[in-house]
Design an enzyme around this catalytic site. Structure first.
Site, PDB file in Angstrom:
ATOM      1  N   ASP A 114       0.841  -1.208   0.000  1.00  0.00           N
ATOM      2  CA  ASP A 114       0.000   0.000   0.000  1.00  0.00           C
ATOM      3  C   ASP A 114       0.872   1.253   0.000  1.00  0.00           C
ATOM      4  O   ASP A 114       0.770   2.102   0.864  1.00  0.00           O
ATOM      5  CB  ASP A 114      -0.937  -0.027   1.214  1.00  0.00           C
ATOM      6  CG  ASP A 114      -1.805  -1.266   1.229  1.00  0.00           C
ATOM      7  OD1 ASP A 114      -2.976  -1.179   0.813  1.00  0.00           O
ATOM      8  OD2 ASP A 114      -1.316  -2.352   1.634  1.00  0.00           O
ATOM      9  N   ASP A 165      -1.624  -2.987  -3.854  1.00  0.00           N
ATOM     10  CA  ASP A 165      -1.941  -1.566  -3.916  1.00  0.00           C
ATOM     11  C   ASP A 165      -0.645  -0.805  -4.163  1.00  0.00           C
ATOM     12  O   ASP A 165      -0.197   0.036  -3.377  1.00  0.00           O
ATOM     13  CB  ASP A 165      -2.663  -1.083  -2.660  1.00  0.00           C
ATOM     14  CG  ASP A 165      -4.167  -1.340  -2.736  1.00  0.00           C
ATOM     15  OD1 ASP A 165      -4.609  -1.984  -3.719  1.00  0.00           O
ATOM     16  OD2 ASP A 165      -4.891  -0.915  -1.827  1.00  0.00           O
ATOM     17  N   TYR A 188      -1.590   4.262  -6.182  1.00  0.00           N
ATOM     18  CA  TYR A 188      -2.838   4.934  -5.824  1.00  0.00           C
ATOM     19  C   TYR A 188      -3.092   6.091  -6.772  1.00  0.00           C
ATOM     20  O   TYR A 188      -2.168   6.706  -7.290  1.00  0.00           O
ATOM     21  CB  TYR A 188      -2.761   5.470  -4.392  1.00  0.00           C
ATOM     22  CG  TYR A 188      -2.875   4.386  -3.353  1.00  0.00           C
ATOM     23  CD1 TYR A 188      -4.119   3.905  -2.961  1.00  0.00           C
ATOM     24  CD2 TYR A 188      -1.745   3.830  -2.785  1.00  0.00           C
ATOM     25  CE1 TYR A 188      -4.234   2.904  -2.022  1.00  0.00           C
ATOM     26  CE2 TYR A 188      -1.849   2.819  -1.842  1.00  0.00           C
ATOM     27  CZ  TYR A 188      -3.086   2.362  -1.465  1.00  0.00           C
ATOM     28  OH  TYR A 188      -3.201   1.362  -0.538  1.00  0.00           O
ATOM     29  N   HIS A 235      -2.978  -9.737  -1.048  1.00  0.00           N
ATOM     30  CA  HIS A 235      -3.192  -8.336  -0.684  1.00  0.00           C
ATOM     31  C   HIS A 235      -4.136  -8.210   0.496  1.00  0.00           C
ATOM     32  O   HIS A 235      -3.878  -7.455   1.438  1.00  0.00           O
ATOM     33  CB  HIS A 235      -3.740  -7.543  -1.864  1.00  0.00           C
ATOM     34  CG  HIS A 235      -4.055  -6.117  -1.513  1.00  0.00           C
ATOM     35  ND1 HIS A 235      -3.091  -5.219  -1.106  1.00  0.00           N
ATOM     36  CD2 HIS A 235      -5.243  -5.443  -1.457  1.00  0.00           C
ATOM     37  CE1 HIS A 235      -3.652  -4.054  -0.832  1.00  0.00           C
ATOM     38  NE2 HIS A 235      -4.960  -4.163  -1.035  1.00  0.00           N
ATOM     39  N   HIS A 239     -13.719  -8.561  16.160  1.00  0.00           N
ATOM     40  CA  HIS A 239     -12.911  -9.639  15.620  1.00  0.00           C
ATOM     41  C   HIS A 239     -13.271  -9.818  14.153  1.00  0.00           C
ATOM     42  O   HIS A 239     -14.413 -10.056  13.807  1.00  0.00           O
ATOM     43  CB  HIS A 239     -13.157 -10.932  16.399  1.00  0.00           C
ATOM     44  CG  HIS A 239     -12.977 -10.740  17.879  1.00  0.00           C
ATOM     45  ND1 HIS A 239     -11.736 -10.696  18.459  1.00  0.00           N
ATOM     46  CD2 HIS A 239     -13.869 -10.545  18.870  1.00  0.00           C
ATOM     47  CE1 HIS A 239     -11.875 -10.510  19.764  1.00  0.00           C
ATOM     48  NE2 HIS A 239     -13.160 -10.401  20.038  1.00  0.00           N
ATOM     49  N   ASP A 288      -5.200  -3.344   4.872  1.00  0.00           N
ATOM     50  CA  ASP A 288      -5.364  -2.502   6.054  1.00  0.00           C
ATOM     51  C   ASP A 288      -4.123  -1.644   6.185  1.00  0.00           C
ATOM     52  O   ASP A 288      -2.997  -2.163   6.182  1.00  0.00           O
ATOM     53  CB  ASP A 288      -5.538  -3.358   7.311  1.00  0.00           C
ATOM     54  CG  ASP A 288      -6.882  -4.056   7.366  1.00  0.00           C
ATOM     55  OD1 ASP A 288      -7.708  -3.841   6.458  1.00  0.00           O
ATOM     56  OD2 ASP A 288      -7.108  -4.822   8.320  1.00  0.00           O
ATOM     57  N   HIS A 289      -4.308  -0.335   6.302  1.00  0.00           N
ATOM     58  CA  HIS A 289      -3.163   0.582   6.282  1.00  0.00           C
ATOM     59  C   HIS A 289      -2.557   0.716   7.674  1.00  0.00           C
ATOM     60  O   HIS A 289      -2.629   1.761   8.320  1.00  0.00           O
ATOM     61  CB  HIS A 289      -3.587   1.939   5.728  1.00  0.00           C
ATOM     62  CG  HIS A 289      -3.934   1.905   4.271  1.00  0.00           C
ATOM     63  ND1 HIS A 289      -4.268   3.029   3.549  1.00  0.00           N
ATOM     64  CD2 HIS A 289      -4.011   0.869   3.397  1.00  0.00           C
ATOM     65  CE1 HIS A 289      -4.525   2.699   2.303  1.00  0.00           C
ATOM     66  NE2 HIS A 289      -4.384   1.385   2.186  1.00  0.00           N
TER      67      HIS A 289
END
Length: 335
Positions: A46, A79, A82, A211, A233, A260-261
């Site tokens: 990402d 990713d 962008y 990913h 969760h 997830d960043h």
């Protein structure tokens, strides 16, 4: 931005020994890796934002680590560009977000690349075709595998997946935004390939890269809105159904992902799920769930494997070591 760490399980080892604490972060990592021996590789995801949002800072720290540790390769978990991938092999994003950002001599080795959902906003085939125009960009097909042998003779086989076509919500608009429509029918083919490959592998370590996370602190609802307290969760239901049974059956020790960043670690069964989706812009909240660790600092992971363990070190854009995970080998349940 403040660091958000969560650490619960005694099996996770943080760099806290007195001798290491007295060293600089880079010296500590070098000391630890030297003691372990084996083979090193880096993981980042990402990232492609023209150097912004700490992308260049992360690249600088990666270069410092790579200069000293000489990683065998770098894993990009998707990713890559962008917001909308690339349009062709001559798209300016190749220069602005890749070539001129990761330009240090120590980062010129092989990049083993994964496709992400934002890459599907653009021309995925162009990213595959760029492999023929670059000495370091390796993306031979939508999914693929490769094998490596460490100096101590330990073998590792890596299975790189294309997870976007497995995510049901990408079809809700007719797959016009995340353009996965032509790949849907190939999902069973990909899963059969993974099952056969893992079953046939004789490697000491089996590692799967995708990913999207299988398990994460973020609930499925958290991808559209902030997850509620009752749904802490989480993970991707499709990948839990499709991929996780194969991971468990065939003794996969590590699943490496982005999307997830953040930088995150989750354990389910014998498998460790490591998120390295903080190559540039990070999220505003760590969805803890049942994670052992989560940080919102931009960064990457350094992985070192030998016959006895696979060590993952989370490094932020300032060169600080946020967390260390030691992963033991896993044996297949197939007899």
């Amino acid at each position: 931005m403040t660091i958000r760490h969560i650490s619960r399980r005694g099996a996770i080892q943080f760099l806290g020994a007195a001798g290491l604490a007295a060293m600089t972060p880079l010296e500590a990592l070098l000391a630890q890796t030297s003691a372990q021996g084996g083979m090193t590789f880096l993981g980042i995801g990402d990232w492609g934002r023209g150097g912004r949002n700490h992308q260049s800072d992360v690249a600088h720290q990666m270069a410092r680590v790579a200069d000293r540790l000489n990683p065998r390769f770098i894993l990009s978990v998707g990713d890559n560009f962008y917001e909308n991938g690339v349009t062709s092999i001559t798209d300016p994003a190749w220069q602005h977000s890749f070539e001129r950002v990761y330009d240090a001599p120590s980062l010129q080795g092989p990049w083993r690349v994964t496709l992400g959902n934002h890459d599907y906003h653009g021309n995925v085939q162009a990213q595959i075709d760029y492999s023929a125009h670059s000495k370091r960009w390796h993306l031979p097909s939508h999914w693929y595998d490769f094998s490596e042998r460490a100096p101590d003779g330990t073998t590792a086989q890596f299975f790189v997946l294309d997870t976007s076509p497995m995510i049901e919500r990408y079809y809700e608009d007719g797959a016009r935004a995340v353009k996965v429509g032509d790949q849907r029918a190939k999902v069973p083919v990909q899963l059969a390939w993974l099952d056969r490959g893992l079953a046939a592998s004789t490697a000491d370590w089996k590692i799967v890269i995708g990913h999207h996370p299988v398990y994460t602190g973020k609930a499925e609802g958290g991808y559209r809105a902030k997850a509620s307290a009752e749904h802490r969760h989480g993970g991707n239901p499709e990948l839990i159904d499709m991929i996780d049974p194969l991971i468990r059956k065939h003794g996969v020790a590590l699943y490496l992902n982005g999307h997830d960043h953040d930088l995150q670690h989750v354990i389910h069964g014998d498998t460790h799920y490591v998120c390295t989706g903080a190559g540039s812009l990070t999220d505003t909240h760590c969805y803890i769930g049942d994670s052992d660790f989560c940080s919102l600092q931009s960064g990457f992971v350094t992985c070192n494997l030998n016959r006895h363990r696979l060590s993952v070190t989370y490094v932020d854009y300032r060169g600080r070591h946020l967390h260390v995970v030691d992963i033991p080998p896993v044996h297949s349940s197939v007899v």
